[in-house]
Scaffold this motif. Structure first.
Motif, PDB file in Angstrom:
ATOM      1  N   LEU A 132      35.580  24.583   2.030  1.00 59.39           N
ATOM      2  CA  LEU A 132      35.928  24.501   0.606  1.00 59.39           C
ATOM      3  C   LEU A 132      37.292  23.825   0.416  1.00 59.39           C
ATOM      4  CD1 LEU A 132      34.678  27.943  -0.734  1.00 59.39           C
ATOM      5  CD2 LEU A 132      33.730  25.689  -1.231  1.00 59.39           C
ATOM      6  N   SER A 133      38.236  24.142   1.280  1.00 58.31           N
ATOM      7  CA  SER A 133      39.559  23.505   1.191  1.00 58.31           C
ATOM      8  C   SER A 133      39.450  22.009   1.430  1.00 58.31           C
ATOM      9  CB  SER A 133      40.521  24.125   2.209  1.00 58.31           C
ATOM     10  OG  SER A 133      40.721  25.481   1.918  1.00 58.31           O
ATOM     11  N   TRP A 134      38.644  21.619   2.404  1.00 62.62           N
ATOM     12  CA  TRP A 134      38.455  20.195   2.684  1.00 62.62           C
ATOM     13  C   TRP A 134      37.799  19.487   1.490  1.00 62.62           C
ATOM     14  CZ3 TRP A 134      34.091  17.092   3.140  1.00 62.62           C
ATOM     15  CH2 TRP A 134      34.337  15.806   3.609  1.00 62.62           C
ATOM     16  N   ILE A 135      36.830  20.148   0.848  1.00 67.14           N
ATOM     17  CA  ILE A 135      36.178  19.568  -0.328  1.00 67.14           C
ATOM     18  C   ILE A 135      37.178  19.393  -1.468  1.00 67.14           C
ATOM     19  CG2 ILE A 135      34.469  20.021  -2.154  1.00 67.14           C
ATOM     20  CD1 ILE A 135      32.699  21.284   0.056  1.00 67.14           C
ATOM     21  N   VAL A 136      38.013  20.434  -1.720  1.00 66.85           N
ATOM     22  CA  VAL A 136      39.029  20.343  -2.778  1.00 66.85           C
ATOM     23  C   VAL A 136      39.998  19.212  -2.470  1.00 66.85           C
ATOM     24  CG1 VAL A 136      41.014  21.530  -3.807  1.00 66.85           C
ATOM     25  CG2 VAL A 136      38.863  22.744  -3.514  1.00 66.85           C
ATOM     26  N   MET A 137      40.456  19.118  -1.215  1.00 71.04           N
ATOM     27  CA  MET A 137      41.393  18.068  -0.821  1.00 71.04           C
ATOM     28  C   MET A 137      40.762  16.682  -1.016  1.00 71.04           C
ATOM     29  SD  MET A 137      43.056  17.280   2.914  1.00 71.04           S
ATOM     30  CE  MET A 137      41.512  16.638   3.536  1.00 71.04           C
ATOM     31  N   SER A 138      39.515  16.534  -0.580  1.00 71.71           N
ATOM     32  CA  SER A 138      38.845  15.232  -0.693  1.00 71.71           C
ATOM     33  C   SER A 138      38.649  14.829  -2.146  1.00 71.71           C
ATOM     34  CB  SER A 138      37.492  15.287   0.013  1.00 71.71           C
ATOM     35  OG  SER A 138      37.660  15.548   1.376  1.00 71.71           O
ATOM     36  N   SER A 148      47.705  17.709   1.005  1.00 71.75           N
ATOM     37  CA  SER A 148      47.269  18.001   2.370  1.00 71.75           C
ATOM     38  C   SER A 148      46.192  19.081   2.343  1.00 71.75           C
ATOM     39  CB  SER A 148      48.453  18.491   3.206  1.00 71.75           C
ATOM     40  OG  SER A 148      48.850  19.784   2.762  1.00 71.75           O
ATOM     41  N   PHE A 149      45.628  19.352   3.518  1.00 67.00           N
ATOM     42  CA  PHE A 149      44.612  20.395   3.652  1.00 67.00           C
ATOM     43  C   PHE A 149      45.165  21.743   3.207  1.00 67.00           C
ATOM     44  CE2 PHE A 149      42.779  23.820   6.183  1.00 67.00           C
ATOM     45  CZ  PHE A 149      41.432  23.671   5.892  1.00 67.00           C
ATOM     46  N   TRP A 150      46.373  22.089   3.632  1.00 63.02           N
ATOM     47  CA  TRP A 150      46.956  23.396   3.303  1.00 63.02           C
ATOM     48  C   TRP A 150      47.304  23.505   1.823  1.00 63.02           C
ATOM     49  CZ3 TRP A 150      45.551  26.789   6.499  1.00 63.02           C
ATOM     50  CH2 TRP A 150      45.376  26.470   7.836  1.00 63.02           C
ATOM     51  N   GLN A 151      47.703  22.401   1.225  1.00 63.58           N
ATOM     52  CA  GLN A 151      47.938  22.429  -0.224  1.00 63.58           C
ATOM     53  C   GLN A 151      46.629  22.651  -0.965  1.00 63.58           C
ATOM     54  OE1 GLN A 151      49.923  18.617  -0.343  1.00 63.58           O
ATOM     55  NE2 GLN A 151      51.876  19.596  -0.903  1.00 63.58           N
ATOM     56  N   ALA A 152      45.553  22.047  -0.477  1.00 65.15           N
ATOM     57  CA  ALA A 152      44.242  22.261  -1.091  1.00 65.15           C
ATOM     58  C   ALA A 152      43.812  23.707  -0.940  1.00 65.15           C
ATOM     59  CB  ALA A 152      43.204  21.328  -0.458  1.00 65.15           C
ATOM     60  N   ALA A 153      44.073  24.318   0.221  1.00 64.45           N
ATOM     61  CA  ALA A 153      43.742  25.736   0.418  1.00 64.45           C
ATOM     62  C   ALA A 153      44.547  26.599  -0.557  1.00 64.45           C
ATOM     63  CB  ALA A 153      44.030  26.143   1.859  1.00 64.45           C
ATOM     64  N   LEU A 211      43.048  26.271  -4.001  1.00 64.29           N
ATOM     65  CA  LEU A 211      41.811  27.045  -4.048  1.00 64.29           C
ATOM     66  C   LEU A 211      42.106  28.532  -4.240  1.00 64.29           C
ATOM     67  CD1 LEU A 211      38.774  26.491  -3.774  1.00 64.29           C
ATOM     68  CD2 LEU A 211      39.008  26.914  -1.337  1.00 64.29           C
ATOM     69  N   LEU A 212      43.057  29.056  -3.493  1.00 65.44           N
ATOM     70  CA  LEU A 212      43.445  30.462  -3.623  1.00 65.44           C
ATOM     71  C   LEU A 212      44.056  30.739  -4.994  1.00 65.44           C
ATOM     72  CD1 LEU A 212      43.764  33.249  -2.330  1.00 65.44           C
ATOM     73  CD2 LEU A 212      45.983  32.488  -1.471  1.00 65.44           C
ATOM     74  N   LEU A 213      44.914  29.857  -5.453  1.00 66.19           N
ATOM     75  CA  LEU A 213      45.535  30.029  -6.764  1.00 66.19           C
ATOM     76  C   LEU A 213      44.490  30.023  -7.878  1.00 66.19           C
ATOM     77  CD1 LEU A 213      48.152  30.277  -8.403  1.00 66.19           C
ATOM     78  CD2 LEU A 213      48.215  27.785  -8.483  1.00 66.19           C
ATOM     79  N   SER A 214      43.515  29.126  -7.783  1.00 68.43           N
ATOM     80  CA  SER A 214      42.479  29.083  -8.821  1.00 68.43           C
ATOM     81  C   SER A 214      41.627  30.343  -8.789  1.00 68.43           C
ATOM     82  CB  SER A 214      41.608  27.837  -8.673  1.00 68.43           C
ATOM     83  OG  SER A 214      40.881  27.874  -7.473  1.00 68.43           O
ATOM     84  N   LYS A 215      41.392  30.902  -7.598  1.00 66.48           N
ATOM     85  CA  LYS A 215      40.658  32.163  -7.495  1.00 66.48           C
ATOM     86  C   LYS A 215      41.431  33.285  -8.166  1.00 66.48           C
ATOM     87  CE  LYS A 215      37.740  35.225  -6.054  1.00 66.48           C
ATOM     88  NZ  LYS A 215      36.636  35.523  -6.913  1.00 66.48           N
ATOM     89  N   ILE A 216      42.721  33.321  -7.935  1.00 70.61           N
ATOM     90  CA  ILE A 216      43.553  34.368  -8.545  1.00 70.61           C
ATOM     91  C   ILE A 216      43.592  34.202 -10.064  1.00 70.61           C
ATOM     92  CG2 ILE A 216      45.921  35.236  -8.775  1.00 70.61           C
ATOM     93  CD1 ILE A 216      46.272  34.513  -5.763  1.00 70.61           C
ATOM     94  N   LEU A 217      43.828  32.973 -10.539  1.00 69.14           N
ATOM     95  CA  LEU A 217      43.992  32.750 -11.976  1.00 69.14           C
ATOM     96  C   LEU A 217      42.682  32.838 -12.751  1.00 69.14           C
ATOM     97  CD1 LEU A 217      46.552  29.817 -11.987  1.00 69.14           C
ATOM     98  CD2 LEU A 217      46.977  32.226 -12.458  1.00 69.14           C
ATOM     99  N   PHE A 218      41.613  32.304 -12.197  1.00 67.84           N
ATOM    100  CA  PHE A 218      40.370  32.199 -12.960  1.00 67.84           C
ATOM    101  C   PHE A 218      39.277  33.157 -12.505  1.00 67.84           C
ATOM    102  CE2 PHE A 218      42.264  27.886 -13.040  1.00 67.84           C
ATOM    103  CZ  PHE A 218      42.676  27.928 -14.361  1.00 67.84           C
TER     104      PHE A 218
END
Length: 109
Positions: free
Chosen positions: A22-28, A44-49, A52-59
């Protein structure tokens, strides 16, 4: 190794694999679409991760029961309402829902 330890390790590996995918998909998607359309920075990959985590928390939040628990609560609530109705009222509600579903092209059985 005991069976339950293998299951836990398998679950953790599957979780990490899905999170990485999922992180790779968000990054791409970010780097292919948003950089070209909005002119934002490449991530980067870690920024995408992190996104993803931030969007899970917020939404999405971290609900104890999750989606399936809410569905069960809804079903139980309606079962309780239906139980307290007369047979005529129940049939009227069922017919209303059949009509609504038929509106979307489903056949009545």
């Amino acid at each position: 190794m005991k069976f339950w330890i293998k299951k836990i390790i398998g679950f953790i590996l599957c979780f990490l694999l899905i999170a990485a995918l999922l992180s790779w998909i968000v990054m791409s998607l970010w780097n292919c679409v948003l950089v070209a359309v909005l002119g934002v920075s490449v991530i980067s990959f870690w920024q995408a991760a992190g996104i993803l985590l931030l969007s899970k928390i917020l939404f999405g939040g971290f609900h104890k029961s999750g989606h399936w628990g809410r569905k069960r609560e809804w079903r139980e609530k309606w079962a309780e309402k239906m139980k307290n109705m007369s047979p005529e009222e129940r049939e009227k509600i069922k017919q209303e829902w059949r009509n609504r579903c038929n509106m979307w092209g489903k056949k009545e059985s």
